[in-house]
Design a protein around this motif. Structure first.
Motif, PDB file in Angstrom:
ATOM      1  N   LYS A  11       6.007  -4.102  -4.210  1.00  0.00           N
ATOM      2  CA  LYS A  11       6.250  -3.923  -2.691  1.00  0.00           C
ATOM      3  C   LYS A  11       7.349  -2.662  -3.103  1.00  0.00           C
ATOM      4  N   GLN A  12       7.378  -2.063  -3.899  1.00  0.00           N
ATOM      5  CA  GLN A  12       7.927  -0.818  -4.946  1.00  0.00           C
ATOM      6  C   GLN A  12       7.020  -0.130  -5.921  1.00  0.00           C
ATOM      7  N   ALA A  13       6.969   1.082  -6.482  1.00  0.00           N
ATOM      8  CA  ALA A  13       5.856   1.514  -7.006  1.00  0.00           C
ATOM      9  C   ALA A  13       7.228   1.348  -8.160  1.00  0.00           C
ATOM     10  N   GLY A  14       6.710   0.877  -9.307  1.00  0.00           N
ATOM     11  CA  GLY A  14       6.380   0.972 -10.544  1.00  0.00           C
ATOM     12  C   GLY A  14       6.902   1.680 -11.626  1.00  0.00           C
ATOM     13  N   PRO A  15       7.079   2.015 -12.565  1.00  0.00           N
ATOM     14  CA  PRO A  15       7.433   3.222 -13.652  1.00  0.00           C
ATOM     15  C   PRO A  15       6.174   4.152 -13.441  1.00  0.00           C
ATOM     16  N   ALA A  16       6.529   5.512 -13.564  1.00  0.00           N
ATOM     17  CA  ALA A  16       5.274   6.447 -13.434  1.00  0.00           C
ATOM     18  C   ALA A  16       4.288   5.728 -14.650  1.00  0.00           C
ATOM     19  N   ASP A  17       4.594   5.284 -15.931  1.00  0.00           N
ATOM     20  CA  ASP A  17       4.046   5.260 -17.346  1.00  0.00           C
ATOM     21  C   ASP A  17       3.434   4.128 -17.252  1.00  0.00           C
TER      22      ASP A  17
ATOM     23  N   LEU B 262      -4.054   7.138  -4.280  1.00  0.00           N
ATOM     24  CA  LEU B 262      -5.423   8.822  -4.029  1.00  0.00           C
ATOM     25  C   LEU B 262      -5.471   9.560  -5.850  1.00  0.00           C
ATOM     26  N   ARG B 263      -4.230   9.369  -6.265  1.00  0.00           N
ATOM     27  CA  ARG B 263      -4.969  10.034  -7.924  1.00  0.00           C
ATOM     28  C   ARG B 263      -5.508   9.491  -8.926  1.00  0.00           C
ATOM     29  N   ASP B 264      -5.278   8.435  -9.198  1.00  0.00           N
ATOM     30  CA  ASP B 264      -7.149   7.238  -8.949  1.00  0.00           C
ATOM     31  C   ASP B 264      -8.113   7.730  -8.548  1.00  0.00           C
ATOM     32  N   ALA B 265      -8.428   7.356  -7.436  1.00  0.00           N
ATOM     33  CA  ALA B 265      -9.508   7.836  -6.644  1.00  0.00           C
ATOM     34  C   ALA B 265      -9.973   9.682  -6.829  1.00  0.00           C
ATOM     35  N   ARG B 266      -9.055  10.588  -6.705  1.00  0.00           N
ATOM     36  CA  ARG B 266      -9.854  11.708  -7.615  1.00  0.00           C
ATOM     37  C   ARG B 266     -10.440  11.745  -8.371  1.00  0.00           C
TER      38      ARG B 266
ATOM     39  N   VAL C  30       1.283  -0.975  -0.316  1.00  0.00           N
ATOM     40  CA  VAL C  30       0.313  -0.212  -0.013  1.00  0.00           C
ATOM     41  C   VAL C  30       1.323   0.900   0.062  1.00  0.00           C
ATOM     42  N   LEU C  31       1.663   1.414   0.853  1.00  0.00           N
ATOM     43  CA  LEU C  31       2.713   2.576   1.602  1.00  0.00           C
ATOM     44  C   LEU C  31       3.692   2.836  -0.891  1.00  0.00           C
ATOM     45  N   ALA C  32       3.880   1.640  -1.335  1.00  0.00           N
ATOM     46  CA  ALA C  32       4.696   1.966  -2.304  1.00  0.00           C
ATOM     47  C   ALA C  32       3.513   2.996  -4.041  1.00  0.00           C
ATOM     48  N   VAL C  33       2.789   2.709  -3.798  1.00  0.00           N
ATOM     49  CA  VAL C  33       1.492   3.440  -3.844  1.00  0.00           C
ATOM     50  C   VAL C  33       0.603   4.151  -4.166  1.00  0.00           C
TER      51      VAL C  33
ATOM     52  N   GLU D  39     -10.272  -9.325 -18.473  1.00  0.00           N
ATOM     53  CA  GLU D  39      -9.350  -9.815 -18.086  1.00  0.00           C
ATOM     54  C   GLU D  39      -8.529  -9.394 -16.981  1.00  0.00           C
ATOM     55  N   GLN D  40      -8.633  -9.263 -15.774  1.00  0.00           N
ATOM     56  CA  GLN D  40      -8.278  -8.600 -14.827  1.00  0.00           C
ATOM     57  C   GLN D  40      -7.190  -9.127 -14.308  1.00  0.00           C
ATOM     58  N   ILE D  41      -5.810  -8.576 -14.035  1.00  0.00           N
ATOM     59  CA  ILE D  41      -4.877  -9.733 -12.903  1.00  0.00           C
ATOM     60  C   ILE D  41      -5.126  -9.179 -11.604  1.00  0.00           C
ATOM     61  N   PRO D  42      -5.336 -10.023 -10.708  1.00  0.00           N
ATOM     62  CA  PRO D  42      -5.853  -9.506  -9.333  1.00  0.00           C
ATOM     63  C   PRO D  42      -4.343  -8.764  -8.522  1.00  0.00           C
ATOM     64  N   SER D  43      -4.936  -7.971  -7.704  1.00  0.00           N
ATOM     65  CA  SER D  43      -4.177  -7.663  -6.428  1.00  0.00           C
ATOM     66  C   SER D  43      -2.965  -8.170  -6.079  1.00  0.00           C
ATOM     67  N   MET D  44      -2.055  -7.991  -5.448  1.00  0.00           N
ATOM     68  CA  MET D  44      -1.067  -8.234  -4.394  1.00  0.00           C
ATOM     69  C   MET D  44      -0.663  -7.317  -3.164  1.00  0.00           C
ATOM     70  N   GLY D  45      -0.329  -8.522  -2.045  1.00  0.00           N
ATOM     71  CA  GLY D  45      -0.294  -7.476  -1.374  1.00  0.00           C
ATOM     72  C   GLY D  45       0.006  -8.566  -0.318  1.00  0.00           C
TER      73      GLY D  45
END
Length: 185
Positions: A143-149, A58-62, A50-53, A170-176
């Motif tokens: 666990k780390q944020a991927g590239p901004a794009d 917040l961006r997507d929620a807004r 969660v911390l990584a993203v 087609e959906q890729i599951p979340s991981m955490g």
């Protein structure tokens, strides 16, 4: 240990809830329901996934709220075992980040169980009829944020849900991190 939720159960109805928010109010599903859909996120304060993203959440929620999608986040972790995830900790994070959505405390973990939430983050995207249409990842970050794009999987899926009422096949599951369940009494 990283875990992933099951694939989307299309059409599954969102369970109702009534939970206290960090804003001092009780919130129900109908309070957070949006005319174009609803996103319910199970998150917490300490999980590295969660911390990584968090900034992307917040961006997507807004962006989704601007389109008429209702958004709420729920923390269901055992606060005795993980004090950072206490209601007081949630209030602190909500204030620091100026969260644009209700951050709700599921102290007895009944809502996480009703939703069959597995990990943090775990995203549930519903259409305007509160039928599940997306249960996938935010993006390809771990666990780390991927590239901004990176492709915005959650945002793109909810955009499709808002416009068509249906999520992508087609959906890729979340991981955490797994939800931190309380010991059975």
């Amino acid at each position: 240990m990283a875990v992933s939720p099951p694939i989307c159960d299309f059409g599954w109805q969102a369970p109702d809830f009534s939970l206290p928010g960090t804003d001092g109010r009780l919130h129900t599903l109908s309070d957070v329901h949006g005319p174009m859909g609803t996103l319910i996120m199970f998150i917490c304060n300490h999980c590295p996934y969660v911390l990584a993203v968090r900034d992307r959440i917040l961006r997507d929620a807004r962006d989704l709220q601007a389109m008429g999608v209702g958004v709420a986040a729920i923390c269901s972790n055992d606060a005795k075992a993980y004090p950072e995830d206490s209601f007081e900790g949630m209030k602190k994070v909500a204030a620091e980040l100026d969260l644009p959505f209700p951050y709700l405390h599921d102290e007895d973990q009944s809502v996480a169980r009703a939703y069959n939430a597995i990990c943090t983050p775990d995203f549930f995207g519903f259409n305007s009829l509160l039928e599940l249409q997306y249960r996938g990842r935010l993006d390809a970050s771990r666990k780390q944020a991927g590239p901004a794009d990176l492709r915005r999987d959650l945002y793109e899926a909810m955009l499709q849900v808002a416009h068509t009422g249906h999520g992508p096949h087609e959906q890729i599951p979340s991981m955490g991190c797994s939800i931190k369940w309380k010991d059975a009494a």
